[in-house]
Write an enzyme that holds these catalytic residues in place. Structure first.
Site, PDB file in Angstrom:
ATOM      1  CD  GLN A   5      -2.709   1.395   2.399  1.00 39.58           C
ATOM      2  OE1 GLN A   5      -2.706   0.534   3.262  1.00 39.58           O
ATOM      3  NE2 GLN A   5      -3.398   2.516   2.500  1.00 39.58           N
ATOM      4  CB  CYS A  31      -5.560  -0.583   3.088  1.00 40.54           C
ATOM      5  SG  CYS A  31      -6.783  -0.134   4.302  1.00 40.54           S
ATOM      6  CG  HIS A  84      -4.568  -2.002   7.611  1.00 41.39           C
ATOM      7  ND1 HIS A  84      -4.296  -1.239   6.505  1.00 41.39           N
ATOM      8  CD2 HIS A  84      -3.818  -3.127   7.470  1.00 41.39           C
ATOM      9  CE1 HIS A  84      -3.425  -1.876   5.734  1.00 41.39           C
ATOM     10  NE2 HIS A  84      -3.121  -3.030   6.292  1.00 41.39           N
ATOM     11  CG  ASP A 104      -0.969  -5.924   6.414  1.00 41.02           C
ATOM     12  OD1 ASP A 104      -1.200  -4.854   5.820  1.00 41.02           O
ATOM     13  OD2 ASP A 104      -0.881  -5.994   7.651  1.00 41.02           O
TER      14      ASP A 104
END
Length: 305
Positions: free
Chosen positions: A178, A184, A262, A277
């Protein structure tokens, strides 16, 4: 992510304080890049974006009411991906507190040691000689440290080589970092869709998802993330989905608002649960799984976070 019959509803834009949002990370995109509106952790919003990206109307997202076995069995099957929305505030505050302790602790101990070891019976001349030697030693240490310190160019080359190793290790697993604030949620959906292109969701030629995969498959995870800043059509699709949720649309600002939440994606890849992630440098491999057991195995990994 599973089979879905959700339909669009663009009429409900009232503020809902219970809706979760994604966090933002300052990126290195174009200086004049537009601000991405954070997505809600709302299955209807996520399903709209999923459809617009992939062209699949019969797949979408649904709420998972809990991580217990009985609650997991209520989720639609097959489940191809799991999106986790979590608060980053407590984590960030804990990391900040640890840094302060680490910075404060050693310096205090060093001062106490210097005071304790300082000789009390030296003559003035001996003190001056000792201080001069210490200064020379310190200058040599500084020069040595400067000589050993890699330049920014070398550091960047090292970083790229490390990313190349990561890309080679997980070459069949699509992953992007990201680098654009407020993105995200969209990155998590991209991870969930592209990594299920075989056999469930083959990429449809002409879709945004197909364009993204083709144009970025040769790039590193960081370069893929940076490319979002210049992907105008993807940006507009994101904004459209973000504006259909229950939360009042935020005003345009020069920087995206930090919401403290997130998105992370979990997928099944080559017999394992993988965590994707965008804040991390590479995918995280978890426990073995099968397609039928994926949701339950992913839940087990989430419980350990």
């Amino acid at each position: 992510m599973g089979k879905s019959k959700n339909k669009r509803n663009n009429n409900n834009n009232e503020h809902n304080p219970n809706v979760h949002h994604e966090s933002t990370v300052e990126g290195s995109g174009a200086p004049k890049a537009p601000v991405w509106i954070p997505l809600e952790g709302n299955p209807e919003v996520l399903s709209i974006l999923s459809k617009d990206l992939s062209g699949y109307e019969d797949w979408g997202f649904s709420d998972c009411l809990g991580l217990d076995y009985e609650l997991l069995t209520m989720c639609p099957q097959p489940c191809l991906a799991v999106l986790l929305v979590f608060s980053t505030r407590a984590l960030d505050e804990g990391i900040s507190a640890m840094k302060k302790i680490e910075e404060g602790g050693p310096s205090s101990s060093k001062n106490e040691t210097e005071i304790a070891e300082k000789p009390v019976d030296e003559s003035e001349g001996e003190k001056q000689i000792s201080e001069k030697q210490e200064e020379q030693t310190e200058e040599v240490s500084i020069e040595k440290a400067k000589a050993e310190e890699p330049s920014e160019k070398i550091a960047e080359e090292i970083k790229l080589k490390e990313e190349e190793k990561v890309s080679e290790k997980f070459k069949d697993l699509y992953f992007m970092r990201q680098m654009v604030g407020g993105a995200c949620g969209t990155i998590a959906i991209i991870h969930s869709l592209i990594n299920n292109r075989d056999p469930f969701l083959p990429l449809k030629e002409g879709t945004i998802l197909h364009q993204l995969q083709v144009s970025t498959q040769h790039l590193s995870p960081t370069e893929r993330g940076e490319s979002l800043a210049n992907f105008e059509e993807l940006f507009h699709i994101h904004q459209n989905a973000a504006s259909t949720g229950q939360t009042k649309r935020p005003k345009a600002k020069s920087k995206p608002k930090k919401t403290g939440f997130h998105f992370v994606c979990f997928v099944h890849h080559e017999g394992f649960v993988f965590e994707l992630d965008g804040r991390k440098s590479q995918p995280v491999q978890h426990i073995p799984t099968t397609t039928d057991m994926f949701l339950f195995r992913a839940a087990g990994g989430i419980k350990k976070k």
